[in-house]
Structures are given as C-alpha cells and as structure tokens.
Enzyme design. Structure first.
Site, PDB file in Angstrom:
ATOM      1  N   ARG B  34      92.417  14.565  57.671  1.00 55.52           N
ATOM      2  CA  ARG B  34      94.009  13.940  57.329  1.00 55.52           C
ATOM      3  C   ARG B  34      94.956  14.698  58.630  1.00 55.52           C
ATOM      4  O   ARG B  34      95.756  13.839  59.049  1.00 55.52           O
ATOM      5  CB  ARG B  34      93.879  14.529  56.652  1.00 55.52           C
ATOM      6  CG  ARG B  34      93.339  13.853  55.446  1.00 55.52           C
ATOM      7  CD  ARG B  34      93.471  14.221  53.553  1.00 55.52           C
ATOM      8  NE  ARG B  34      92.921  13.397  53.135  1.00 55.52           N
ATOM      9  CZ  ARG B  34      92.177  13.707  51.626  1.00 55.52           C
ATOM     10  NH1 ARG B  34      93.084  15.052  51.190  1.00 55.52           N
ATOM     11  NH2 ARG B  34      91.634  12.826  50.861  1.00 55.52           N
ATOM     12  N   ARG B 107      83.865  32.412  67.240  1.00 53.35           N
ATOM     13  CA  ARG B 107      82.623  31.682  66.166  1.00 53.35           C
ATOM     14  C   ARG B 107      81.655  32.688  66.649  1.00 53.35           C
ATOM     15  O   ARG B 107      80.601  32.456  65.572  1.00 53.35           O
ATOM     16  CB  ARG B 107      82.319  30.256  66.529  1.00 53.35           C
ATOM     17  CG  ARG B 107      81.549  30.060  68.116  1.00 53.35           C
ATOM     18  CD  ARG B 107      81.322  28.572  68.265  1.00 53.35           C
ATOM     19  NE  ARG B 107      79.977  28.555  68.720  1.00 53.35           N
ATOM     20  CZ  ARG B 107      79.786  28.367  70.359  1.00 53.35           C
ATOM     21  NH1 ARG B 107      80.834  29.224  70.557  1.00 53.35           N
ATOM     22  NH2 ARG B 107      78.939  28.283  71.098  1.00 53.35           N
TER      23      ARG B 107
END
Lengths: 153, 153, 153
Positions: B34, B107
């Site tokens: 979104r 990460r």
C-alpha cells in the site's frame, strides 16, 4: 502407534488432499507457461500469466503455515473440527486460485474467507495448547463447567 | 496419545508462535504494497518495497526447514532444548526482517545468528537420530559414561 | 513415545537429509549471487544466475509437499518403503539442481523422475489411508488375501 494413527488419520487425509490441490495448481502454472509462452526460468510475462504464477506462489507460501496449524489444532484441540476447517480452507484456496486467474480483484473474496479459516485454526491451536499447559488443579473444574454448559445449553 | 502430546506440546507452541510471526511478516508486505503502491501480482518496485518483499520471502522459504529440524531435534534429542533454540531462531528472524527493511546490510547480523541456531538444531537432530540408531549394546555404556560426566563435571 | 519414535526414525533421518540438501542449494544461490554479482534483494540477472535461483526456488516450493507425503506414506503405508522413496526423490532433486544450473533443458530428466517418485508417495499415502479407514469387517479378509498372495506369489 495404533492409537496415534487413529488420532491423526483425518489430519493426514486433509494433508494429502492439500498436496493434491497444490499439484493441481503447479499443473495450472505449467499450462499457463505454455499458453502464454513464458519458458523457465522467466517468471514475468503477460498479466494473465503473472496472476496464475502469483496465485500458485501465494498458495505454496501459505501451505506450510496451514499444515502447521491444522496439525496443532487437530492434536491439541479436536481432530474432526480441525479437519473440517482444513477442508474449508482448501476449498477457499481453490476459489482464490481461479478468481485470481481471472482478475486481481477476483482473488479477494476467497482470500479473506481462507484467512478467516486460518485464524480460526490458529485460535483453536492456541486454546488447545493453553488448556494442555493448564495445571491439573484448574483443568478438572473447567472441564466440569464445560460439560455442564453443554448439557444445559 | 496423551504421552505423545506431552512430549511435543512445547514444539507445538513454538510452531504456533512461528506461524504468528509469519502472519506478521505477511501483514508487513501488505502494508508495504500500500505504502509504495505496488499492486499484486507485481513483486518489483522501489528498493524499500523489494527489501520487505524479499525479507518475507526468505523467512517463508526457511520456515519449513526450521519446523523440520525443530521437531526432529525435539523428538530425538530434547524437547526443551529444541524449543529454546526455536525461540532464539524466531527472535533472530524478527530482527532480520526489520533489519532488511532498513537496508540490505542490516539483515546480515541476525541472518548469521539465525543460521547458527538452525545449524545447532541440525546438529542436535543428527545427534539424537545417531543415538537412536545405535545398537542397544553400545547405548547403555555410552549413557553410563555421560551420566558420570554430568555428575563429576 | 518410544514406540512412536521407533516408527518415525527413518522418516526423521530422511527429513534431516532433505534439510541438509536444501541448505546446500541455498549455499549454491549465495555462491551464484557472488559469481554473477547479483546483490540482494535483486533476483534477476544473467540467465546462468536465474537458472540457479529458480532451481533452488522450485526445490524449496516442493519441499513441504515432499515432507507431507513422506510422513503420511511412512506412517500409514510403510516406513521403510516411504524412506527409500524419499532418498530417491532427494537424489533426483540433486540431479535436477545441477542439470538446471547447466541448462533449462538439463532439468527435465530428473524433474520427471522426481515427480514420478512423488506421485508414488502420494499413491502409497492414499492406499495407506484408505486401508486405515476401511471397516474392520473388510480389513481382516483383505489382509488374509494379501498374505496368501505374498506366500503363494
């Protein structure tokens, strides 16, 4: 082992049914690859192909999560209830796949329904495990109250 | 079945916790779709979106491997030790996901830590299975030596 | 639990072997990322990289399906037969991975062989479950006839 087999046979049957459904989705991707001429290793192409590809990828992604809660709910809450939820989920995935193949919009209805069934399996798993970890001194009166509710309700 | 339930309840609880974590990651992808306006079936877009998408894809990819070694280590080595490793792994995955969302570099730390925990579960599974397949004539003296080490150590 | 452990130990060993094979495939993708300079989160690049990436993705996608039918066939049909099929499947996946790394064509032979083994596991699962759900009044004469066939055949 016989008793264990008895208590998971319906879960195993729903699992096998789920594997067959995933095989069917894989077959649909192979068919779409031929129809829209997208040879491996490519995964992009016309939107019609990409929707089928993503539909299968999404079902595949959720399959281990589904199996995990199916089995935990079936072993710790109730085998029959979990298996019935499992069949509802697989039916929703079938409608999701074909809805997505038609349009991105068409995937939404069965996606939401399937998600609700998955959350139900999560809730049943949590309930079953919570009850399992309750100390025995709390379990007995709770079970008695539940029986009373079932008989009177 | 009651005895079996007893010996897998912690594994089932960690499994359920893992499913909830994967649901959270899926939710983050929906949110990112979104925010960065990447409508399905597209999976490419701004790097911020692609990092979240890949973070979830990587966690999803490893989830079945994680469950497999969690259960094998828990059933053949030791339930409590396997469940504790499982919680460490899921915590590492949570930090990996949010690290990756910030930068590809971010990460790495939790990825390496999580990989080490996964290898530990692999090693415990292998040890547990190796011990299971040992002939009984070797098991008894080995167990006696281990007890001696624990008492004396 | 001891009896249950006995009846799944070979399935657990094949599962662990499968996890190690998947770890090896992941490692090959990391190596290919370095060799062809495709830094995460990108998943596209030269065809040589994309073939290795897709090979691993395909093996990963099928891994939960494989585990599901391995365990259902092993618990409801026969542990040893299911474990042997499992080893054949993992061997086919190893040849598939390296065949695909060389050329898209090179993946096909082991892909078809692996698919056939997977269908065999599906069939054994279905047979085992069908037999489990048979009423006892049909099971006894069926077992007697099978024994007769084995002794006479």
């Amino acid at each position: 082992m016989h008793g264990v087999r008895e208590e998971v046979a319906m879960l195993a049957a729903v699992t096998l049914f789920g594997v067959l459904l995933q095989a069917y989705f894989s077959w649909q991707v192979i068919t779409a690859r031929r129809r829209f001429r997208v040879a491996p290793p490519a995964t992009t192409g016309p939107p019609e192909f990409e929707r089928v590809f993503r539909a299968q990828a999404n079902c595949t992604e959720y399959f281990p999560l589904f199996l995990a809660v199916l089995w935990v709910a079936g072993i710790f809450f109730h085998q029959g209830v979990a298996a019935a939820c499992g069949l509802l989920y697989l039916g929703a995935r079938y409608r999701y796949f074909h809805g997505y193949a038609v349009s991105a919009q068409g995937r939404l209805g069965p996606l939401y329904f399937g998600a609700r069934v998955l959350w139900l399996l999560v809730a049943l798993s949590a309930l079953g495990l919570a009850f399992h970890f309750l100390p025995a001194s709390l379990k007995t009166p709770l079970l008695r109250r539940l029986q009373w509710l079932v008989v009177m309700g």
